[in-house]
Design an enzyme around this catalytic site. Structure first.
Site, PDB file in Angstrom:
ATOM      1  N   HIS A   1      -5.453  14.164 -10.937  1.00 48.45           N
ATOM      2  CA  HIS A   1      -5.407  12.856 -11.373  1.00 48.45           C
ATOM      3  C   HIS A   1      -4.712  12.493 -12.101  1.00 48.45           C
ATOM      4  O   HIS A   1      -3.899  10.841 -12.552  1.00 48.45           O
ATOM      5  CB  HIS A   1      -6.470  11.843 -11.961  1.00 48.45           C
TER       6      HIS A   1
ATOM      7  N   ASP B   1      -4.317   2.748  -5.349  1.00 49.34           N
ATOM      8  CA  ASP B   1      -2.594   2.104  -4.664  1.00 49.34           C
ATOM      9  C   ASP B   1      -2.275   1.222  -4.045  1.00 49.34           C
ATOM     10  O   ASP B   1      -1.372   1.139  -3.621  1.00 49.34           O
ATOM     11  CB  ASP B   1      -2.511   4.309  -4.243  1.00 49.34           C
TER      12      ASP B   1
ATOM     13  N   ASP C   1       0.891  -1.086   0.083  1.00 46.79           N
ATOM     14  CA  ASP C   1       0.195   0.299  -0.256  1.00 46.79           C
ATOM     15  C   ASP C   1       0.936   1.430   0.158  1.00 46.79           C
ATOM     16  O   ASP C   1       1.915   1.224   0.871  1.00 46.79           O
ATOM     17  CB  ASP C   1      -1.236   0.037   1.230  1.00 46.79           C
TER      18      ASP C   1
ATOM     19  N   ASN D   1      -1.755  13.418  -5.718  1.00 48.14           N
ATOM     20  CA  ASN D   1      -3.040  12.729  -6.130  1.00 48.14           C
ATOM     21  C   ASN D   1      -4.069  13.979  -6.380  1.00 48.14           C
ATOM     22  O   ASN D   1      -4.164  14.896  -7.352  1.00 48.14           O
ATOM     23  CB  ASN D   1      -4.120  11.787  -6.133  1.00 48.14           C
TER      24      ASN D   1
ATOM     25  N   ASP E   1      -1.804   8.972 -11.977  1.00 46.58           N
ATOM     26  CA  ASP E   1      -1.794   8.079 -12.769  1.00 46.58           C
ATOM     27  C   ASP E   1      -0.499   7.334 -13.508  1.00 46.58           C
ATOM     28  O   ASP E   1       0.056   6.460 -13.766  1.00 46.58           O
ATOM     29  CB  ASP E   1      -1.997   8.640 -13.970  1.00 46.58           C
TER      30      ASP E   1
END
Length: 640
Positions: A259, A290, A246, A254, A263
């Site tokens: 976004h 994530d 994680d 983010n 990405d």
């Protein structure tokens, strides 16, 4: 007239179809041959009517057996081509041999037996055309050899009947060959369509098991691979490790950069993880968001597994260079091992997830191996969860209060409400145990409401200058229904909402920032103060911090321990106090336990503190006595 080599799928399909039909062709050929031989036995020599048909029978039986056996085997394209090419040659040889044998028989017998030879050649060639339908070159070769000789021979007899039969057979065979060509073309197109469909299906399957963003296998592929590797490990008696990764600090990136940047960061993470696949024993996938995972086949001992996981953590802590700038994140990993701590793929995943959960609470950015201690905790947590779900929460839950003190005046200005649970089944259960269990089980809101009612009811009896602090979880803020229920409890309590501070941790905003922000706005409209709890341990960006209608921040105990002896902690607390002043927010320093820590906080300009130095959590009945003691000058001086 040759077997095509440019279409492997068609070759395999031709071989499959021919292998089913060739035994039937040889059976028809033998049956017809013996029928002709029997009708000529009274007229022709023995070697011609018995010996030669017997030889034919053996040869045909061997070839038929070969094709029966071949039907059960799926050859590669090269083998299929060799088999079909051999059949192409043998078809011509067999056609010549059987035609020659037929003409050798023709001079013997009467008109009926001669007519039988003509019928035999005609019907047999038709049967061969049908059986060789999917091997076009062989069908044409047999037809050309048999019909060519048939026509030339029977026309040469001068018999009108035989000439008419020859013409009829030519026309019939021509029509059949035309149909054969059409069927072969349809067959070839069908195989081509099947190949395209299979390719499309394979591509869809690949895409269905691929994460389009990172190029890593996705969640479905992960569980399929894990199940396969687990079965193999069980059969071979080897170890298998599963790790769940994680990312820590991804959400602020983010939210801050957008976004598209998030990405690109995930793509870069995928590339770094893929580098660990070079050994061949590690399989990485993206589970979603994530969160990533890996399967380590033939896992070494526990120390080796942890070392490998720590390498991954170190790789993720290396800065990521993106177009927007340098980005710093880390990764926490939870690991479980077969067969030591899990026996099924569900257990492997769940226990790796459990180890990750505990690792993120205790040591972010590192790996945590599921152990027997965790196993005991699972059973303990499961028992707590089941007992909580069946508990009389109004009767079993209680509230205690710990003062928040103004350092300058040494007076309590607020009390934080803390939960206590006395279960008739489990006895006294620490909030450090049952609160995390309730959060993981999604039932913490059912605890919040009775606790809030109790705390507000007690606080109504306090002096008007005392405030109440109460902790809310992420689940209390994530839906409109939950926040409306809390608003209703506050309004019905009779307690002045402007004296109520609601404490929220940074991690609450990781779930749904927009919804949590709406919930906080609603509570602020009610007049409640909003305290950001455990400030500095989460990952809120300054942009998000400015967007929230906060009234206080609370510095976590982890920064206060040994504050006077740890330069790093000293600088952090100094910076956080300066930040709170710049933002116009009150600041509470929690976990103050020594006079040395308190002295350092005074030096840094701290105003409000909370901790065992002043008082442990107290039942409601002792609050009045505590206030009275602190209102006594000697007591106040002693507390300072």
């Amino acid at each position: 007239m040759s077997v095509p080599t440019d279409n492997p799928a068609l070759l395999k399909a031709q071989h499959r179809a021919i292998s089913r039909q060739m035994p039937m062709m040889y059976f028809i050929l033998m049956a017809n041959t013996w029928a002709v031989a029997v009708t000529h036995m009274s007229f022709a020599p023995f070697w011609l009517t018995a010996v030669i048909p017997s030889v034919f029978t053996v040869v045909c039986a061997v070839r038929a057996a070969h094709w029966v056996k071949s039907h059960k085997i799926a050859p590669d394209p090269e083998t299929a081509w060799h088999e079909l090419n051999r059949t192409n040659r043998l078809a011509a040889v067999i056609a010549i041999v059987f035609t020659a044998w037929s003409f050798t028989l023709f001079p013997y017998g009467d008109a009926y037996t001669k007519s039988h030879v003509a019928f035999y050649m005609a019907i047999t060639v038709i049967a061969c055309i049908f059986c060789l339908m999917y091997l076009r070159s062989a069908a044409f070769a047999v037809t050309a050899i048999v019909n060519g000789a048939f026509i030339a021979f029977f026309v040469s007899t001068g018999q009108p009947t035989f000439i008419a039969i020859a013409i009829n057979i030519v026309l019939v065979c021509a029509g059949m060959l035309a149909i054969l060509l059409i069927n072969y073309q349809n067959f070839a197109r069908m195989i081509g369509a099947q190949e395209e469909t299979q390719a499309l299906s394979n591509e869809n399957l690949r895409l269905a098991n691929l994460d389009s963003l990172t190029g890593l296998p996705n969640r479905r592929a992960f569980f399929t691979h894990l199940n396969t590797e687990l079965e193999e490990a069980r059969e071979k008696g080897t170890r298998l490790a599963v790790g769940i990764i994680d990312l820590d600090g991804f959400k602020p990136v983010n939210d801050l950069y957008g976004h598209s940047t998030g990405d690109r960061l995930l793509t870069a993470v995928g590339e770094r993880l893929s580098a660990f696949c070079m050994t061949g024993s590690m399989f990485f996938s993206r589970l979603g968001g994530d969160e990533f995972a890996f399967v380590l086949s033939g896992a070494p001992d526990d120390q080796g597994i942890v070392a490998k996981a720590d390498e991954i953590c170190a790789a993720l802590q290396t800065p990521f260079e993106l177009s927007e700038g340098t980005v710093f994140i880390s990764g926490s990993i939870g690991i479980s091992v077969f067969p030591q701590t899990a026996s099924t793929f569900e257990q492997l995943f769940d226990r790796a997830d459990y180890a990750l959960y505990h690792g993120k609470r205790a040591k972010r950015g590192c790996s945590t191996l599921f152990t027997t201690t965790h196993h005991a905790q699972i059973h303990r947590d499961a028992r707590i969860e089941q007992t909580l779900k069946q508990a009389d929460l109004d009767g079993e839950l209680a509230v205690v209060f710990q003062p928040i003190v103004d350092i300058r005046t040494q007076r309590a200005i607020s009390f934080e409400a803390l939960a206590r649970w006395t279960s008739p089944v489990l006895g006294q259960v620490s909030p450090g145990h049952f609160i995390p269990v309730a959060e993981r089980a999604g039932i913490v809101s059912s605890l919040t409401r009775p606790l809030l009612r109790k705390a507000l009811s007690i606080a109504c009896e306090w002096p008007d200058d005392l405030r109440l602090s109460f902790n809310l979880s992420a689940h209390d803020l994530n839906t409109s229904d939950s926040i409306l229920a809390l608003v209703g409890i506050i309004q019905k309590s009779g307690f002045d909402s402007s004296r109520l501070d609601l404490e929220i941790t940074e991690t609450a905003f990781a779930h749904d920032f927009d919804q949590v922000q709406k919930s906080i706005d609603m509570l602020r409209l009610l007049g409640c103060g909003i305290t950001l709890d455990d400030f500095g341990t989460g990952y809120l960006s300054l942009t998000q911090l400015h967007a929230l209608p906060l009234t206080k921040i609370k510095i976590d105990r982890s920064f206060v321990i040994g504050l006077h002896e740890r330069p790093a902690s000293y600088k952090i607390v100094k910076s956080l106090l300066a930040l709170s002043r710049d933002m116009g927010l009150d600041c509470v320093i929690e976990g103050v336990e020594t006079k040395a820590e308190l002295a350092t906080l005074k030096k840094l300009g701290g105003v409000m503190a909370q901790g065992y130095l002043y008082s442990p959590p107290l039942p409601a009945s002792e609050i009045a006595n505590l206030i009275a003691r602190w209102n006594t000058p000697a007591e106040a001086a002693s507390a300072g």
